[in-house]
Structures are given as C-alpha cells and as structure tokens.
Design a protein around this motif. Sequence first.
Motif, PDB file in Angstrom:
ATOM      1  N   UNK A  95      -1.737  11.478   3.367  1.00  0.00           N
ATOM      2  CA  UNK A  95      -3.160  11.789   3.316  1.00  0.00           C
ATOM      3  C   UNK A  95      -3.460  12.836   2.247  1.00  0.00           C
ATOM      4  N   UNK A  96      -2.592  13.837   2.154  1.00  0.00           N
ATOM      5  CA  UNK A  96      -2.799  14.911   1.179  1.00  0.00           C
ATOM      6  C   UNK A  96      -2.723  14.402  -0.257  1.00  0.00           C
ATOM      7  N   UNK A  97      -1.995  13.305  -0.458  1.00  0.00           N
ATOM      8  CA  UNK A  97      -1.873  12.715  -1.795  1.00  0.00           C
ATOM      9  C   UNK A  97      -3.012  11.742  -2.105  1.00  0.00           C
ATOM     10  N   UNK A  98      -3.981  11.651  -1.193  1.00  0.00           N
ATOM     11  CA  UNK A  98      -5.138  10.797  -1.437  1.00  0.00           C
ATOM     12  C   UNK A  98      -5.012   9.384  -0.925  1.00  0.00           C
ATOM     13  N   UNK A  99      -4.029   9.124  -0.066  1.00  0.00           N
ATOM     14  CA  UNK A  99      -3.824   7.760   0.396  1.00  0.00           C
ATOM     15  C   UNK A  99      -4.567   7.384   1.653  1.00  0.00           C
ATOM     16  N   UNK A 100      -5.032   8.386   2.419  1.00  0.00           N
ATOM     17  CA  UNK A 100      -5.615   8.107   3.728  1.00  0.00           C
ATOM     18  C   UNK A 100      -6.825   8.974   3.997  1.00  0.00           C
TER      19      UNK A 100
END
Length: 341
Positions: A95-100
């Motif tokens: 999530x932190x990497x922009x995936x979720x």
Amino acid sequence: MNHRLTRRVALGGAMAATLAPAARAQELTKASIALLRLSSSGPVFIAQEKGWFREAGVDLTLKDFTAAAQVPLAIVSGDADFGTTAFTAGFYNLAAKGGLKVIAAQSAERPGFQLNVIAVTKQAWDAGVRSIKDLAGKRVAMTTAGSSMHYSIEILARKYGVDAKTIIMVPLQSLPNMAAAFKGGQVDAASFPITTYRQVESEAGGHIIAYVGDEEPWQLGAVFTSPKTIAERRPLVEKFLVGYRRGAAAYNQAFGKRENGKLVPGPNYDEMIALLSVALKQPPERVAQGLPFIDPEGRLDVGDIYKQVAFWQASGQVAKDADAKSFVDLSFVAGHFNVPK
C-alpha cells in the motif's frame, strides 16, 4: 385488422419481456474480488448469494485464495479488482508503494467476539504455562512473520509486559502445519483462529489462555482496491460498496449481538448461518464458533490502522516512509471512527 394489431402488440410485449433480462445483464459491470473462504468474508458471500451486487449493477466473480498475503498481490497484479482480508506487514508495504487503497472495513477484534485465540498445548499447560506472561522462552506457532497472528502475539505480549524478543516465534506458513506442530508438541503455544483451535482441541487437547478481541480490540481487516480502479472506475467502486454494505448490514443484524461473550442470534440468523455454512464448507455449529465483528456500514477504526503501521515500522517490517493517510480512502463510506486530525 384490430385483432392483428392486438396480437402484434402482445407479441412485441412478450419479446420485450424476454429481452429485458438480457439487456439488464449487459448493463452490469463485470468485476472480481480476491478473498479467503473465512467468516470474515461473510458480507461478500451474503451479498453475492442474495443478488445484492447484481442489484447494484455489478456482476461479481469471487476468486479464492489460501493465504492473506496472496490477496493484496492479486490486486496489485491486476488479477482481481477488489480484495478483502486481514492486514499484514506485507499489505502495508504494498500500500505504501502505491499499490493499494483501503476503502471500507472488513472484520475487527472486539470483546465478546471469539475470533482468534492464543492457546497452549496440554503439555505446556501441565508444565505451568497458564498466561501470556508465561510465554517468555516458549515456542509459539504462527503462519508467517508480519501476519495478523504475529501482530496478535506481539500486542498481547506488550500488554502483559513480556519482551516479545524472548518469545520464540515459529512461522509455519499454514494452519494445517500449525495444527500438526501443536498436536505433535513441536511448539508450546499457537495463535489460532478459534475454529481451527476447536478442531485441534478435540483431537489433542489444549487450553486457551487469551481471546485476542477481549484483550486487545483492533481493526483486523479491510476491503481494498487499486488506486487505478478508483481513478478510472470510481462508479464501479461505489456500486460494489452498495452491495458489500448490504451484506455487512445483514451479517451484523444476524450475528452482531453478544451477551456475556455469547452470541445472541438476530433476525434471519438461520438463513445467514446456513448461507455461510455452504460458502465455507463447514457445519453451521463450527461457523457459529468463529464469527468476527463486522461493522454494518463498513466503517474503519482509522486510528488503529495508523497504530499498526507505526508498530510494523518500529519492528523494521514496514518502510519508515510509509504513510497510512496516503492509502486509506475515506471518501466512499461516511462516519469512520477514530480518524486522526
């Protein structure tokens, strides 16, 4: 002439009635959801069986997985549009990497809801392991490092002043492996879903030393999607949540009341427990033993998500620059709890 016209009108009406369902089917938006066959996915199973996703305009396909870590990966890879499962350190890294993006609540640990337990083997109990304080130096089974089971062990150890570093965490990858190790005495204790524990207990004995929800309430799981889906298909997300929240409301109405830690069956209990029994492929009495709390409107304990991220960051399992605010989208559901300012 009038007779022929009347017959044409009648035939036309019949054809329109025949074509109407097909036309409505074409109006449905296809989507898929990744999940585990657990009671925590109950709102999805209920809404799917009752036809509430279709009524909201979504033709939903359910995709089963066997481990919580697999579900968010299915969203990131594009194999599914939505996901619902427990939070893990791996989830927060993705999530932190922009995936979720988290969009609604799934299950939560709450007092009286006997969902997950810490249990000790009969041998460990006989040797004097009777509480969380006694776990120092003991081998405790879990699925994987960074899992919700791992988190449960850590937060209970912290509550009782036990240095978690003194507990020998044993990651065994799956519930069957954990059950085998527990029954065989290769571990002293385990963090189990109660339904798994009850089966193990019936075969090899054991003792529960803590119900996680009674000890430390926390936001266990969520419904999520990808940022791309929100940006490009927002109407789909809104329609999906209409169906999901109807399922959550029905689930809560049937299973949401507790008195002295005991389930008090609500309206439509028999129908709902039978539906989940089929979906989970378990007898109704087994399903009833492990029904988690699920908010009827899909509202999150947002502050607890921030707390979890901070915990995993402090333990080195989530990146220091992870910011929960960036991946929790509060715009789809009103009234979330404990929202940091």
